[in-house]
Write an enzyme that holds these catalytic residues in place. Structure first.
Site, mmCIF file in Angstrom:
data_model
loop_
_atom_site.group_PDB
_atom_site.id
_atom_site.type_symbol
_atom_site.label_atom_id
_atom_site.label_comp_id
_atom_site.label_asym_id
_atom_site.label_seq_id
_atom_site.Cartn_x
_atom_site.Cartn_y
_atom_site.Cartn_z
ATOM 1 N N LYS A 24 36.415 48.701 81.324
ATOM 2 C CA LYS A 24 35.891 50.034 81.624
ATOM 3 C C LYS A 24 36.956 51.118 81.493
ATOM 4 O O LYS A 24 38.149 50.849 81.415
ATOM 5 C CB LYS A 24 35.227 50.046 83.001
ATOM 6 C CG LYS A 24 33.854 49.372 82.934
ATOM 7 C CD LYS A 24 32.986 49.649 84.124
ATOM 8 C CE LYS A 24 31.538 49.233 83.807
ATOM 9 N NZ LYS A 24 30.712 49.178 85.007
ATOM 10 N N ARG A 66 31.110 40.310 85.975
ATOM 11 C CA ARG A 66 30.369 40.604 84.744
ATOM 12 C C ARG A 66 31.390 41.015 83.686
ATOM 13 O O ARG A 66 32.084 42.018 83.840
ATOM 14 C CB ARG A 66 29.375 41.739 85.011
ATOM 15 C CG ARG A 66 28.494 42.100 83.829
ATOM 16 C CD ARG A 66 27.493 43.190 84.251
ATOM 17 N NE ARG A 66 26.562 43.534 83.181
ATOM 18 C CZ ARG A 66 26.782 44.453 82.255
ATOM 19 N NH1 ARG A 66 27.925 45.142 82.256
ATOM 20 N NH2 ARG A 66 25.879 44.697 81.321
#
Length: 298
Positions: free
Chosen positions: A233, A267
């Site tokens: 991210k 995840r």
């Protein structure tokens, strides 16, 4: 007494789909398969049906316990798609993957009709980045008995939130998750079917996501198994000044810190590297034995 890295978890031993997990001493690795032309990491590489199914198969081979299949990206920078198109993207992948593996399958959606179609096709979990705010979503989860991931975001998928601000990001995320869990329980979703996710980078800047990771115990102590979705991210990219394709080490470090602070589902894009780092972390914490210890004491 709880040992380090073990929050008290509500119903720690869970059967999710065809797999069983003991979240007191086990971390599940969830692989991301995006059937979107614009997903932020794979840039549409798995948009073709066969590519998506193959990506799921490879992920399970690499050690993923769980495959998360999505047809609608969270980002506001995308053309809206109808419910039928989202169903057309995810259902064929889910049914093909279901036929090939006993791994857990989740559908990454915030819309009730998509969740319903996905569960009918063989999905076990609804991964809802909108925190069950869409009408009918909680009812679908309750009626089908699916596990649901309740995620924090201010605006939800596809909605732009300009310069998100918080007084205390962790306290506000925790309060939101408690409120949404209460709503889930009131809606008839069983406690052993609830997972929570603080939503790293979802309407949050780099400082917010670092703070959430630093104080993750305040989220994991809510008591439900906590999923973290921080793979590659922007907060990792900005922290290390690394482009999209060079965030693996930062991702692994943030994931390991999260496990130490109580996260139990990761995840991720890079399954093999995550599995190795997770198995190592589990062994250091005393939850599992080394796979090939030498008994030679010389």
């Amino acid at each position: 007494m709880e040992h380090h890295g073990s929050p008290r978890i509500i119903a720690p031993v869970r059967r999710i789909g065809r797999r069983e997990f003991d979240f007191e001493r086990q971390v599940a690795v969830m692989a991301i398969v995006n059937r979107t032309p614009n997903s932020f990491h794979d840039q549409g590489r798995t948009f073709e049906l066969d590519s998506a199914v193959e990506a799921a198969r490879r992920a399970v081979e690499a050690g993923a316990d769980w495959v998360d299949i999505g047809g609608f990206a969270f980002s506001a920078a995308q053309a809206p798609i109808g419910v039928d198109e989202e169903i057309d993207r995810v259902v064929p992948v889910i049914s093909k993957v279901r036929g090939a593996t006993d791994a857990v399958i989740s559908v990454d959606t915030h819309r009730a009709p998509v969740a319903e179609a996905a569960i009918e096709a063989g999905a076990d979990v609804i991964n809802d980045t909108n925190g069950l705010r869409e009408p009918g979503m909680a009812r679908v989860a309750a009626d089908t008995g699916a596990t649901v991931v309740v995620t924090h975001s201010l605006g939800g998928p596809g909605r732009r939130v300009f310069r998100p601000s918080y007084g205390d990001v962790v306290a506000e995320v925790a309060a939101y998750l408690r409120e949404r869990v209460a709503f889930a329980l009131e809606s008839g979703i069983a406690p052993d079917r609830i997972v929570i996710d603080p939503g790293h980078d979802l309407n949050k800047n780099t400082f917010h996501s670092l703070e959430l990771t630093r104080r993750l115990e305040e989220i994991t102590s809510i008591g439900y198994p906590t999923l973290v979705a921080l793979s590659n991210k922007d907060f990792i990219g900005e922290t290390l000044d690394r482009p999209q394709g060079e965030r693996k080490e930062g991702t692994i470090a943030a994931n390991v810190v999260s496990v130490m602070k109580g996260a139990r589902i990761l995840r991720v894009h890079d399954v093999a590297a995550t599995v190795a780092s997770v198995r190592m972390t589990e062994a250091v914490l005393g939850w599992r034995e080394p796979l090939a210890p030498s008994h030679n004491l010389a």
